[in-house]
Design an enzyme around this catalytic site. Structure first.
Site, PDB file in Angstrom:
ATOM      1  N   LYS A 192       0.861  -1.184   0.000  1.00 28.01           N
ATOM      2  CA  LYS A 192       0.000   0.000   0.000  1.00 28.01           C
ATOM      3  C   LYS A 192       0.895   1.229   0.000  1.00 28.01           C
ATOM      4  O   LYS A 192       1.692   1.428   0.909  1.00 28.01           O
ATOM      5  CB  LYS A 192      -0.901  -0.019   1.224  1.00 28.01           C
ATOM      6  CG  LYS A 192      -1.843   1.183   1.302  1.00 28.01           C
ATOM      7  CD  LYS A 192      -2.756   1.065   2.504  1.00 28.01           C
ATOM      8  CE  LYS A 192      -3.653   2.278   2.631  1.00 28.01           C
ATOM      9  NZ  LYS A 192      -4.530   2.188   3.811  1.00 28.01           N
ATOM     10  N   LYS A 232      -2.257  -1.404  -3.762  1.00 24.61           N
ATOM     11  CA  LYS A 232      -3.115  -0.219  -3.691  1.00 24.61           C
ATOM     12  C   LYS A 232      -2.284   1.034  -3.736  1.00 24.61           C
ATOM     13  O   LYS A 232      -1.290   1.092  -3.003  1.00 24.61           O
ATOM     14  CB  LYS A 232      -3.906  -0.283  -2.372  1.00 24.61           C
ATOM     15  CG  LYS A 232      -4.843   0.895  -2.144  1.00 24.61           C
ATOM     16  CD  LYS A 232      -5.523   0.793  -0.792  1.00 24.61           C
ATOM     17  CE  LYS A 232      -6.462   1.972  -0.596  1.00 24.61           C
ATOM     18  NZ  LYS A 232      -7.077   2.029   0.712  1.00 24.61           N
TER      19      LYS A 232
HETATM   20 ZN   LIG Z   1      -5.652   3.658   8.109  1.00 28.46          ZN
END
Ligand SMILES: [Zn+2]
Length: 369
Positions: free
Chosen positions: A241, A294
């Site tokens: 992420k 992501k």
């Molecule tokens: Zn968070």
């Protein structure tokens, strides 16, 4: 065999031919529909920067999930928008937390729906960070900012130029102070994440999806789930992420913007592909059943590299900013929404993600029907 024997256009002549040789296909059952649940009844509040996306009370979330399910979208992921926040993220792990309540309602009405639970603390922390923060809210940076605001009010009364000069002079101080003022503590955060995961599973969550980016969270969550007897609950980790500007609209939707500093000390640097592979490898070793990259569109190369290297199911999140850009351009008639939406989803699929989290789940499913 070269031209004129080879003519690649032969297989593009008709729609049937193109359908026949298509390499990548989208199906609604690979979509995961993100939903923001909030307290109240009959609440359906549109997110300003994400037209078509709403904060939903439990009754409205139920309608929305039913709608998605009937279109063939069989998974949702829930984010909570609680009415109160504190320094220990109580709303994340208490048994009548908003996501826990929504989950019980969804699983009661739609037992076949896969309900994923995003596990993070930022929506429930008064400071908006994903972990436990060392240093109080009245730290140096906050104090400097307060002082600067006070100066600004006084200065505006005098002249705009003066105000600008004062702001310019104070800005580096604030930036500097924000950098040194706090630390997100890794290990104390793990305990809260584990507690949240157990509470969500008890409420009926089918898949636990930690998005905090603390080191060791997958192992901590797996241990806690197993100890509580939930040996069959899979973990989908937000393994790679990245700290991204594309999350902007989400922070409005989930009311989770950090009150100071940013998330760069735990989310990944967008420049690092090799480090992303290490993050994913670590999560799989710790017990992640599925992994996620992501955002999606600016990191398609990371998705492709992960697909090449790891054999676990791979998900990608088409985030709020990706959605907002397409929507904004479509609303201006600068692009064709449906066409760009499908092309963006196809690119994520083609890069190698078999699971796609997208705010377009319903719209895309409708087109695929
Ligand atoms: Zn968070």
């Amino acid at each position: 065999m070269a031209f004129p024997v080879t003519r690649l256009r032969r297989l593009r002549r008709t729609e049937a031919l193109r359908d026949l040789v298509r390499e990548t296909r989208l199906t609604p059952d690979s979509f995961v529909y993100p939903m923001f649940v909030c307290p109240g009844e009959g609440v359906r509040k549109e997110v300003r920067s994400m037209p078509g996306v709403f904060n939903l009370s439990v009754d409205e979330a139920l309608k929305e999930a039913r709608d998605a399910f009937s279109l063939g979208v069989r998974s949702v992921i829930l984010f909570g928008v609680p009415d109160k926040k504190d320094e220990v993220a109580t709303g994340a792990w208490e048994d009548d937390g908003i996501v826990q309540r929504a989950t019980r309602a969804l699983k009661r009405e739609l037992p076949k729906l896969i309900v994923m639970g995003d596990v993070c603390l930022c929506e429930y922390m008064s400071h908006g960070h994903c972990g436990v923060v060392k240093a109080g809210p009245q730290s140096l940076g906050a104090a400097a900012r307060d002082a600067m605001n006070a100066v600004r009010v006084v200065a505006v009364r005098n002249s705009k130029e003066k105000a600008k000069a004062i702001e310019a002079a104070a800005a580096p101080l604030v930036t500097h102070a924000s950098r040194i003022e706090f630390e997100i503590l890794n290990d104390p955060t793990l305990e809260l994440l584990a507690k949240t995961s157990v509470s969500l599973t008890r409420a009926g969550i089918d898949i636990i999806a930690p998005s905090d980016m603390m080191d060791g969270r997958v192992a901590a969550i797996r241990r806690a789930l197993d100890d509580a007897g939930y040996i069959n609950t899979p973990i989908l980790s937000y393994a790679a992420k990245f700290a991204s500007g594309f999350y902007g609209p989400f922070r409005e939707a989930a009311d989770s913007a950090p009150q100071f500093g940013d998330r760069r000390s735990y989310q990944m640097d967008g420049a690092n592909l090799r480090e992303a592979m290490r993050e994913i490898e670590a999560d799989i070793e710790e017990g992640a059943d599925m992994i996620m990259v992501k955002p999606a569109m600016p990191y398609l190369d990371v998705i492709a590299a992960a697909r090449e290297r790891f054999d676990v199911p791979l998900a990608a999140y088409q985030v709020s900013g990706e959605y907002a850009m397409i929507e904004a351009a479509a609303r201006n008639n600068w692009i064709e929404r449906d066409r760009v939406m499908m092309e963006s989803l196809l690119s994520i699929r083609r890069a190698g993600a078999s699971i796609i989290l997208t705010y377009y789940a319903k719209n895309a499913a409708r087109l695929l029907a």
